[in-house]
Each structure stands twice: as C-alpha cells, then as structure tokens.
Write a protein that holds these residues in place. Sequence first.
Motif, PDB file in Angstrom:
ATOM      1  N   HIS A 148      -1.939   7.748  -3.947  1.00 38.97           N
ATOM      2  CA  HIS A 148      -2.718   8.741  -4.403  1.00 38.97           C
ATOM      3  C   HIS A 148      -4.284   8.691  -4.182  1.00 38.97           C
ATOM      4  O   HIS A 148      -4.957   9.504  -3.775  1.00 38.97           O
ATOM      5  CB  HIS A 148      -2.654   8.943  -6.024  1.00 38.97           C
ATOM      6  CG  HIS A 148      -3.555   9.854  -6.573  1.00 38.97           C
ATOM      7  ND1 HIS A 148      -3.234  11.312  -6.506  1.00 38.97           N
ATOM      8  CD2 HIS A 148      -4.604   9.768  -7.480  1.00 38.97           C
ATOM      9  CE1 HIS A 148      -4.094  11.940  -7.035  1.00 38.97           C
ATOM     10  NE2 HIS A 148      -5.091  11.077  -7.688  1.00 38.97           N
ATOM     11  N   GLU A 149      -4.722   7.273  -4.174  1.00 40.99           N
ATOM     12  CA  GLU A 149      -6.125   7.000  -3.910  1.00 40.99           C
ATOM     13  C   GLU A 149      -6.484   7.206  -2.402  1.00 40.99           C
ATOM     14  O   GLU A 149      -7.556   7.487  -2.196  1.00 40.99           O
ATOM     15  CB  GLU A 149      -6.628   5.561  -4.360  1.00 40.99           C
ATOM     16  CG  GLU A 149      -6.554   5.381  -6.023  1.00 40.99           C
ATOM     17  CD  GLU A 149      -6.753   4.052  -6.442  1.00 40.99           C
ATOM     18  OE1 GLU A 149      -6.853   3.204  -5.653  1.00 40.99           O
ATOM     19  OE2 GLU A 149      -6.598   3.711  -7.693  1.00 40.99           O
ATOM     20  N   SER A 153       2.966   1.899  -3.573  1.00 47.95           N
ATOM     21  CA  SER A 153       2.401   1.879  -4.673  1.00 47.95           C
ATOM     22  C   SER A 153       1.954   3.524  -4.932  1.00 47.95           C
ATOM     23  O   SER A 153       1.116   3.780  -4.292  1.00 47.95           O
ATOM     24  CB  SER A 153       1.442   1.017  -5.028  1.00 47.95           C
ATOM     25  OG  SER A 153       0.288   1.147  -5.842  1.00 47.95           O
ATOM     26  N   GLU A 154       2.559   4.005  -6.126  1.00 45.89           N
ATOM     27  CA  GLU A 154       1.854   5.384  -6.185  1.00 45.89           C
ATOM     28  C   GLU A 154       0.308   5.407  -6.141  1.00 45.89           C
ATOM     29  O   GLU A 154      -0.233   6.537  -5.797  1.00 45.89           O
ATOM     30  CB  GLU A 154       2.598   5.912  -7.560  1.00 45.89           C
ATOM     31  CG  GLU A 154       2.305   7.242  -7.734  1.00 45.89           C
ATOM     32  CD  GLU A 154       2.989   8.064  -8.871  1.00 45.89           C
ATOM     33  OE1 GLU A 154       2.576   9.077  -9.136  1.00 45.89           O
ATOM     34  OE2 GLU A 154       4.086   7.466  -9.333  1.00 45.89           O
ATOM     35  N   LYS A 155      -0.081   4.446  -7.155  1.00 46.92           N
ATOM     36  CA  LYS A 155      -1.457   4.297  -7.277  1.00 46.92           C
ATOM     37  C   LYS A 155      -2.482   4.418  -5.894  1.00 46.92           C
ATOM     38  O   LYS A 155      -3.200   5.105  -5.716  1.00 46.92           O
ATOM     39  CB  LYS A 155      -2.012   3.238  -8.208  1.00 46.92           C
ATOM     40  CG  LYS A 155      -3.430   3.334  -8.435  1.00 46.92           C
ATOM     41  CD  LYS A 155      -3.771   2.131  -9.393  1.00 46.92           C
ATOM     42  CE  LYS A 155      -5.498   2.165  -9.536  1.00 46.92           C
ATOM     43  NZ  LYS A 155      -5.950   1.002  -9.699  1.00 46.92           N
ATOM     44  N   MET A 156      -1.913   3.496  -4.881  1.00 50.96           N
ATOM     45  CA  MET A 156      -2.466   3.632  -3.764  1.00 50.96           C
ATOM     46  C   MET A 156      -2.524   4.870  -2.725  1.00 50.96           C
ATOM     47  O   MET A 156      -3.444   5.024  -2.273  1.00 50.96           O
ATOM     48  CB  MET A 156      -1.900   1.941  -3.184  1.00 50.96           C
ATOM     49  CG  MET A 156      -2.152   0.789  -3.627  1.00 50.96           C
ATOM     50  SD  MET A 156      -3.907   0.459  -3.477  1.00 50.96           S
ATOM     51  CE  MET A 156      -4.388   0.262  -1.760  1.00 50.96           C
ATOM     52  N   SER A 169       0.853  -1.323  -0.056  1.00 54.40           N
ATOM     53  CA  SER A 169      -0.070   0.070  -0.008  1.00 54.40           C
ATOM     54  C   SER A 169       0.916   1.329   0.006  1.00 54.40           C
ATOM     55  O   SER A 169       0.450   2.321  -0.519  1.00 54.40           O
ATOM     56  CB  SER A 169      -0.805   0.148   1.222  1.00 54.40           C
ATOM     57  OG  SER A 169      -1.713  -0.940   1.167  1.00 54.40           O
TER      58      SER A 169
END
Length: 76
Positions: A72-73, A67-70, A64
């Motif tokens: 950001h979200e 991960s850049e995506k996690m 978590s």
Amino acid sequence: MKYGEISIDPEVMSGAPVFAGTRVQIQTLFDYIEGGEDLAEFLDDFPSVSKESALAVLEMAKKSLTSEKMLHENFA
C-alpha cells in the motif's frame, strides 16, 4: 546509506542500489531471475556477491511484496 546488504552511494554506480561492498547492482540479480537464470549462475558470474547477501536481498524483496502495508505504501 546502507540497508542491510544493500548500499546506496552517489559515488558508486551513480547511486544505484548495489550489494554492499561491491559495484554489482541489485537490479542485476532480478534481471538474471527474470531471464530464467538461477541463483548459482548469478553467483558464478558475480563472485564478489556472497550467497548470503543475495539471499538476504531476495528475502527483503519477499517481505516487501508479501506485506499489505508495504504494498500500500509503495505501490498503491
């Protein structure tokens, strides 16, 4: 609901995330680490949590937080 080694049930610890099959809150593991304790101390104090479960939760946290995506979200 069960998420790998984490269980969330309003009937168990008021819905706080716990290690599946136990009443040990996930937060407790992070509190131990934050307090300078090692994994062995946590496992000694909470024998209902297996080493494999604790490592799986730490791996979930690692994924978590790396991960850049996690990030950001969840934290942007």
